[in-house]
Design a protein around this motif. Structure first.
Motif, PDB file in Angstrom:
ATOM      1  N   ARG A 346      50.009  48.665  24.498  1.00  0.00           N
ATOM      2  CA  ARG A 346      49.011  47.586  24.530  1.00  0.00           C
ATOM      3  C   ARG A 346      48.267  47.504  23.194  1.00  0.00           C
ATOM      4  N   ASP A 350      49.352  39.937  22.652  1.00  0.00           N
ATOM      5  CA  ASP A 350      50.411  39.550  23.594  1.00  0.00           C
ATOM      6  C   ASP A 350      50.731  40.692  24.549  1.00  0.00           C
ATOM      7  N   GLN A 351      50.796  41.914  24.024  1.00  0.00           N
ATOM      8  CA  GLN A 351      51.071  43.073  24.875  1.00  0.00           C
ATOM      9  C   GLN A 351      49.943  43.287  25.878  1.00  0.00           C
ATOM     10  N   GLN A 353      47.828  40.980  27.020  1.00  0.00           N
ATOM     11  CA  GLN A 353      47.833  39.908  28.010  1.00  0.00           C
ATOM     12  C   GLN A 353      48.960  40.094  29.021  1.00  0.00           C
ATOM     13  N   LYS A 354      50.132  40.466  28.563  1.00  0.00           N
ATOM     14  CA  LYS A 354      51.254  40.698  29.475  1.00  0.00           C
ATOM     15  C   LYS A 354      50.943  41.840  30.432  1.00  0.00           C
ATOM     16  N   TYR A 355      50.319  42.882  29.917  1.00  0.00           N
ATOM     17  CA  TYR A 355      49.944  44.025  30.763  1.00  0.00           C
ATOM     18  C   TYR A 355      49.018  43.581  31.899  1.00  0.00           C
ATOM     19  N   LEU A 357      48.552  40.445  32.960  1.00  0.00           N
ATOM     20  CA  LEU A 357      49.238  39.467  33.815  1.00  0.00           C
ATOM     21  C   LEU A 357      50.110  40.160  34.847  1.00  0.00           C
ATOM     22  N   ASP A 358      50.800  41.200  34.440  1.00  0.00           N
ATOM     23  CA  ASP A 358      51.626  41.961  35.388  1.00  0.00           C
ATOM     24  C   ASP A 358      50.756  42.592  36.472  1.00  0.00           C
ATOM     25  N   SER A 719      44.572  34.558  31.893  1.00  0.00           N
ATOM     26  CA  SER A 719      44.856  33.568  30.853  1.00  0.00           C
ATOM     27  C   SER A 719      43.585  33.059  30.189  1.00  0.00           C
TER      28      SER A 719
END
Length: 760
Positions: A346, A350-351, A353-355, A357-358, A719
């Protein structure tokens, strides 16, 4: 002159070379690797022994003496080659590790003393070590210098040399900290249970006083893997030679691997340069000196020592190879598990946010199943029953309805038609399955527990914070004097301190079961006007407010419990799906603003519904039905003594008796009518009030509404987070980044090691 070589059958090149490659992968800190370790004092002659074993011209310059561990490996190859490289310490920064890995000297066919000194000077610069007087930051390094000598005549041998132990500092060169660091380095290598310790000791000192032997005993208590190497036999005092002979023969200071003795070149020998044949001179010394001539030839001289070391290294590698393979596989699994526990990397936006979001997606998937009570979807509902949120809240609905019926009246009606409450055991109580989770019931109908100072039932404490404290009492109308003094709880669950100021925890007085007709008469006579046979609307309104005043506390206790259940569900589910406490804590801190909004909406809606119910109004025909039933019941009660069985029509009553039995005064009739209206309306309003609180406050704002509390943590929420919020929540701290980098390198090297071991 070349060093005498072992016969071709003395080594197992595949196994030995594999171990050397494992050392090169720098996995020795996590897996104990078989190795020969040379240790001793700075003045013990250790460097001369190493030079005799390797034929490498170690420099005599004190500034270039060993200041780091050196791994020297010999292996058989079709062509001759000498390569020199650096293995960075596991704690080296990425920048330093990259710089040291990039430094290498390869393609050398020989090393003379001048070339070797030049290489060591470069190594010192790359490692960043040197004399403190020259501005260097450190005198010793935990990095490892690796020297590999390959050739068609070489027999496999690998030894590790560590800096010599010293006890006195040299001004501008070493410090007290260096003394401790060098000792710690030697002990770290000696602690390896798969290492053979070559303890180099001068023969002209008292063995009993040698610190290096005491250190070896700490890590090799049984003396199973320590080989004593005696030097300087030519300096032994006359008459003391027998003590040395007894050591070599194994009759004193016994060790399993025993003792060897070598003679290093003296200063005059070294001055002869290439004309001096070390091995020939050493052989002549032990052959011509009578006191040493009878010693076992396999224990005398550096050539014999080299053969002995090849045998020892081969034996230990063969013995431990399968164990090393098992350790590599075990450590790989453990390191992968630790790396997995850190979650995905992280570092970038982007990393991060993806973390999140998952996490949000997983949270909502599980929440959807929890709201549908689909507990077979995931084992998490069995492992943590408190996550069965739908069941917990629905059971609290039932208890709220029951509480409003049994605790909601200020005074019980004259004819109470509701069934009596049956005491429930802890096992049968609807919340019992959640008692072992992060919440615990304090319902007084359960088995009594320890009473807290605040007067609640069974005490419970959150894993992190104490229970809620009572809030100031709500304003209520005066209660009739018959009301008992024992107060009843309105709360059954508690949560953390961060919700204390928002939630309610007030008790209510129990309903009195006598005197309601007298109270109604008093209220009627104290407010009647010129009405005949009826009463003013304000009288019923005022009596209704007093009779239902406890609903507010019961409803606020209910909604506070629902908030507690939902909040503990959110915290509990986050704890299950996000093992890392740092992002979990950061996420909760950002979520709390939104969650508090939803919790406040639920509480405000509860206040609103209660205020609406303060007025008397209904179009429900159930009110009329109840009122008619009350009248019929009164009539039946008054005439039941006048009835008789005429055998033809059953029980009948005379019309004249009916008139006399139902004869009441205006006041009595009005008071009875007021009672019946209050009772009939209470039944209608209670059901409406409970339903509205459950649906509008709890279900809509906390559970299933479009903006319910359990739906706050969602992909759309993630988001909308700013880059600063993403970094604050999901960003990794310096320690985590270092840990991840180290584990990543470790896993990568262990995977390579596993591949090497599987191929053998």
């Amino acid at each position: 002159m070349a060093v005498p070589q072992a016969s071709d059958g003395l080594g197992d090149p595949r196994l030995l070379e594999t171990i050397d490659k494992l050392v090169e992968l720098n996995i020795g800190d996590s897996v104990a690797l078989p190795q020969l370790l040379v240790v001793g004092d700075q003045s013990s002659g250790k460097s001369s022994v190493l030079e005799g074993l390797t034929s490498l011209p170690f420099p005599r310059d004190s500034a270039l003496c060993t200041r780091f561990a050196t791994q020297i490996t010999f292996r058989r190859a079709p062509t001759s080659n000498i390569s020199v490289s650096i293995i960075p310490d596991k704690n080296a920064s990425n920048e330093n590790a990259t710089r040291m890995k990039a430094w290498k000297r390869d393609g050398l066919t020989s090393l003379d003393r001048a070339n070797f000194s030049g290489i060591l000077e470069e190594v010192h610069k790359v490692m960043g070590i040197g004399d403190l007087s020259t501005g260097a930051k450190k005198s010793f390094s935990d990095d490892v210098l690796r020297i590999e000598v390959a050739g068609p005549a070489e027999q496999h041998l690998s030894v590790v040399d560590v800096p010599g132990i010293f006890r006195k500092i040299t001004e501008g060169v070493t410090t007290q900290l260096d003394i401790a660091n060098v000792r710690a380095m030697a002990e770290r290598y000696m602690d390896n249970p798969r290492s053979v310790i070559l303890a180099v000791i001068p023969a002209n000192v008292d063995i009993a006083t040698q610190e290096i032997l005491e250190m070896a005993k700490v890590y090799d208590k049984e003396g199973q893997r320590t080989l004593g190497v005696l030097t300087k036999p030519d300096l032994v005092d006359k008459g003391a030679e027998d003590n040395v002979v007894n050591l070599v023969r194994g009759t004193s200071h016994k060790m399993k691997l025993g003792w060897c003795i070598v003679k290093n070149p003296g200063q005059q020998d070294l001055k002869r340069g290439e004309d001096f044949d070390r091995h020939a001179a050493e052989e002549a010394f032990f052959k011509n000196e009578a006191i040493w001539s009878n010693l076992d030839r396999t224990r005398v001289g550096v050539a014999s020592l080299r053969l002995r070391l090849i045998d020892l290294l081969t034996d230990i590698v063969r013995k431990e190879f399968n164990n090393v393979r098992a350790d590599v596989i075990g450590n790989l699994k453990a390191s992968e598990k630790k790396l997995k526990a850190l979650g995905p990397c992280r570092e970038t936006k982007d990393q991060q946010q993806k973390y999140l979001l998952d996490l949000a997606t997983k949270f909502q998937v599980i929440t959807t199943q929890a709201l549908e009570a689909n507990y077979g979807y995931d084992d998490i509902f069995d492992l943590k029953p408190a996550l069965r949120i739908a069941t917990a809240v629905v059971n609290r609905h039932d208890t709220f309805s029951d509480d409003v019926w049994h605790k909601g009246l200020t005074m019980e009606f004259k004819r109470q038609t509701a069934p009596k409450r049956v005491a429930e055991s802890a096992e049968s109580y609807p919340f019992a399955q959640f008692a072992t989770s992060s919440l615990k019931s304090t319902n007084p109908i359960q088995k009594k527990g320890k009473t807290t100072t605040s007067g609640f039932g069974t005490s419970w404490h959150s894993p992190c914070v104490p229970p809620l404290s009572p809030i100031p009492p709500l304003s209520t109308p005066s209660e009739p004097p018959e009301v008992e003094s024992k107060m009843l709880d309105t709360r059954y669950y508690f949560t953390s301190d961060d919700l204390d100021d928002m939630l309610y925890n007030e008790q209510v007085a129990p309903s009195t079961n006598k005197g309601i007709m007298e109270w109604i008469e008093k209220e009627y006579k104290g407010s009647r006007g010129f009405e005949i046979g009826t009463f003013g609307a304000s009288l019923l309104h005022g009596m209704w407010k007093k009779q239902s005043v406890k609903w507010e506390r019961l409803a606020l206790g209910y909604i506070s419990d629902c908030v507690a259940l939902v909040h503990n569900y959110i915290c509990g589910l986050l704890e299950e799906i996000c093992e890392d406490s740092r992002p979990r804590s950061g996420l909760l801190s950002v979520l709390m603003d939104k969650l508090n909004e939803r919790y406040k909406c639920a509480i405000d809606q509860t206040h609103f519904v209660f205020q609406v119910e303060r007025n008397v109004l209904t179009t429900n025909h159930y009110f009329t039905d109840n009122l008619e039933k009350c009248k019929l019941h009164h009539t039946e009660e008054m005439i039941k003594d006048k009835t008789f069985d005429d055998e033809e029509h059953g029980y009948v009553v005379k019309v004249s008796d009916l008139h006399r039995a139902t004869n009441m005064s205006n006041n009595e009739s009005t008071i009875q009518l007021l009672h019946d209206i209050l009772e009939s309306y209470y039944k209608v309003a209670r059901k409406r009030f409970v339903d509205n609180i459950c649906m509008q406050a709890a279900d809509y704002h906390l559970m299933r509404g479009p903006d319910a509390a359990v739906k706050v943590f969602s992909p759309s929420f993630v988001s909308g987070l700013t880059p600063e919020q993403l970094d604050r929540i999901a960003g990794e701290d310096a320690l985590t980044r270092r840990t991840r980098a180290e584990l990543t390198r470790q896993v990568e090297n262990l995977k390579k090691a596993k591949k090497l071991l599987v191929m053998v």
